[in-house]
Design an enzyme around this catalytic site. Sequence first.
Site, PDB file in Angstrom:
ATOM      1  N   ASP A   1       0.849  -1.203   0.000  1.00  0.00           N
ATOM      2  CA  ASP A   1       0.000   0.000   0.000  1.00  0.00           C
ATOM      3  C   ASP A   1       0.883   1.250   0.000  1.00  0.00           C
ATOM      4  OD1 ASP A   1      -2.845   1.163   0.607  1.00  0.00           O
ATOM      5  OD2 ASP A   1      -1.497   2.174   2.006  1.00  0.00           O
TER       6      ASP A   1
ATOM      7  N   TYR B   1       3.093  10.068  -0.408  1.00  0.00           N
ATOM      8  CA  TYR B   1       3.986   9.528   0.631  1.00  0.00           C
ATOM      9  C   TYR B   1       5.439   9.862   0.270  1.00  0.00           C
ATOM     10  CZ  TYR B   1       0.170   6.623   2.599  1.00  0.00           C
ATOM     11  OH  TYR B   1      -0.992   6.169   3.170  1.00  0.00           O
TER      12      TYR B   1
ATOM     13  N   THR C   1      11.188  -0.369  11.557  1.00  0.00           N
ATOM     14  CA  THR C   1      12.402  -1.199  11.464  1.00  0.00           C
ATOM     15  C   THR C   1      12.030  -2.610  11.015  1.00  0.00           C
ATOM     16  OG1 THR C   1      12.240  -2.047  13.725  1.00  0.00           O
ATOM     17  CG2 THR C   1      13.393   0.062  13.439  1.00  0.00           C
ATOM     18  N   VAL C   2      13.051  -3.333  10.534  1.00  0.00           N
ATOM     19  CA  VAL C   2      12.815  -4.718  10.106  1.00  0.00           C
ATOM     20  C   VAL C   2      12.404  -5.573  11.308  1.00  0.00           C
ATOM     21  CG1 VAL C   2      13.941  -6.778   9.155  1.00  0.00           C
ATOM     22  CG2 VAL C   2      14.347  -4.535   8.111  1.00  0.00           C
TER      23      VAL C   2
ATOM     24  N   GLN D   1      10.663  -4.652  13.918  1.00  0.00           N
ATOM     25  CA  GLN D   1       9.223  -4.428  14.168  1.00  0.00           C
ATOM     26  C   GLN D   1       8.386  -5.195  13.160  1.00  0.00           C
ATOM     27  OE1 GLN D   1       8.602  -0.195  13.906  1.00  0.00           O
ATOM     28  NE2 GLN D   1       9.354   0.228  15.975  1.00  0.00           N
ATOM     29  N   LEU D   2       8.803  -5.172  11.908  1.00  0.00           N
ATOM     30  CA  LEU D   2       8.010  -5.840  10.870  1.00  0.00           C
ATOM     31  C   LEU D   2       7.978  -7.349  11.109  1.00  0.00           C
ATOM     32  CD1 LEU D   2       6.327  -5.475   8.322  1.00  0.00           C
ATOM     33  CD2 LEU D   2       8.409  -5.795   6.974  1.00  0.00           C
ATOM     34  N   GLU D   3       9.151  -7.913  11.474  1.00  0.00           N
ATOM     35  CA  GLU D   3       9.188  -9.353  11.758  1.00  0.00           C
ATOM     36  C   GLU D   3       8.216  -9.700  12.879  1.00  0.00           C
ATOM     37  OE1 GLU D   3      13.826 -10.194  10.447  1.00  0.00           O
ATOM     38  OE2 GLU D   3      13.302 -10.088  12.566  1.00  0.00           O
TER      39      GLU D   3
ATOM     40  N   ASN E   1       5.583  -8.037  13.790  1.00  0.00           N
ATOM     41  CA  ASN E   1       4.190  -7.814  13.383  1.00  0.00           C
ATOM     42  C   ASN E   1       3.679  -8.902  12.434  1.00  0.00           C
ATOM     43  OD1 ASN E   1       4.536  -5.546  14.901  1.00  0.00           O
ATOM     44  ND2 ASN E   1       4.540  -4.116  13.178  1.00  0.00           N
TER      45      ASN E   1
END
Length: 336
Positions: free
Chosen positions: A63, A68, A302-303, A305-307, A309
């Site tokens: 998205d 942006y 950050t990566v 955080q993404l991992e 989530n």
Amino acid sequence: MADLSEIDLEFVQLGGTGIQTSELQFGTWRFGKETEEGNVEIGEQRAHQLLDAYAEAGGRYIDTADVYGGGESERWIGDWLADRDRERYTIASKIFWQIRDGDPNSRGTNRKNIRNRIDALLDRLGTDYVDVLYIHRWDDQTDARELMKTLDGLVEDGKVHYLGASTLRPDAWKVARANEIARSEGWEPFSVLQPRYNLVDREIEGDYLKMARHEDLAVCPWSPLGQGFLTGKYDREDGLTGESRVAESSRFADAYLTEENFDVHDELDAVADEVDASPAQVALAWLVHRDGVTAPIVGARTVEQLEENLAAATIDLSDEQVDRLTQSKGGPYAHL
Ligand SMILES: NC(=O)c1ccc[n+]([C@@H]2O[C@H](COP(=O)([O-])OP(=O)(O)OC[C@H]3O[C@@H](n4cnc5c(N)ncnc54)[C@H](OP(=O)(O)O)[C@@H]3O)[C@@H](O)[C@H]2O)c1
């Protein structure tokens, strides 16, 4: 930390469209975004690492919006896609916010603005079409007939596959009316909605979700973690206890750091303990389990955080846990 290749995000139907979306979509609002101090929140290299991580977990729905990072988000996605099979990815972008000072026609959803911006947007993304084009906001200065006819033209031209409407609370009826006009004229209607929705922002749990169900619209919530509030890094007494780019922003604090929201967070912490997961994972899992929700749009700075989530997709909540979380906010919105 989660092993991304083991997450393997599933596909779910995108509302009444014929295509499927990843159960967790990936949001790129923070790509190239300047903080109040003038720093770039997520630079190009990190942006590509985040996209790599999302793809490794099986994620296929990205998205963005043409504003942006002043266009950098789309440009960086385009560069990243250039080395991949574009057909495997579903790309959604948006048009609305003013792009030229002193030029009122460069804002909104009038025909001139939409037609002017679609080609620039496709050029930045390096693609011939976007899978979903959202109107970022409703434009009261453009008649619904002009809007729907213009959008239908983009679909006819093959530049856009499906149409979406972002936010639009409390004006959900405007989408229903626009869709009536589109159907009566044989034009493409809206198929996807993108509202703000999370455990503490529950305004859409009335007519909006009822309308979405009635119209068979996909619902893809933004700010699913309340811009970081639902991750456990804010404390009732001490405020921020971890790292965040919002830090002490008073707008964020007024909206999220309230007694009522911390009460919701207490229930979130309790369920997180029960299922041995983090608050962020349970907050996302609640949305995935929520009736009427298609796929939340996950954001991350950050990566790591993404991992964290994306691993939410592996968490199973019982009906009783989903109910407790739903009821934790109380008020008139507790039931759909
Ligand atoms: N249509 C619209 O008008 C609209 C509006 C907003 C967003 N969106 C879309 O929705 C996407 C997601 O929105 P959002 O960024 O507001 O989502 P969000 O998930 O509510 O917030 C994401 C932010 O929370 C913090 N965070 C995320 N995971 C974390 C974790 N595991 N631990 C600690 N902190 C964590 C990070 O910020 P910090 O680390 O800096 O605290 C991150 O940037 C956007 O990228 C965009 O695509 C659309």
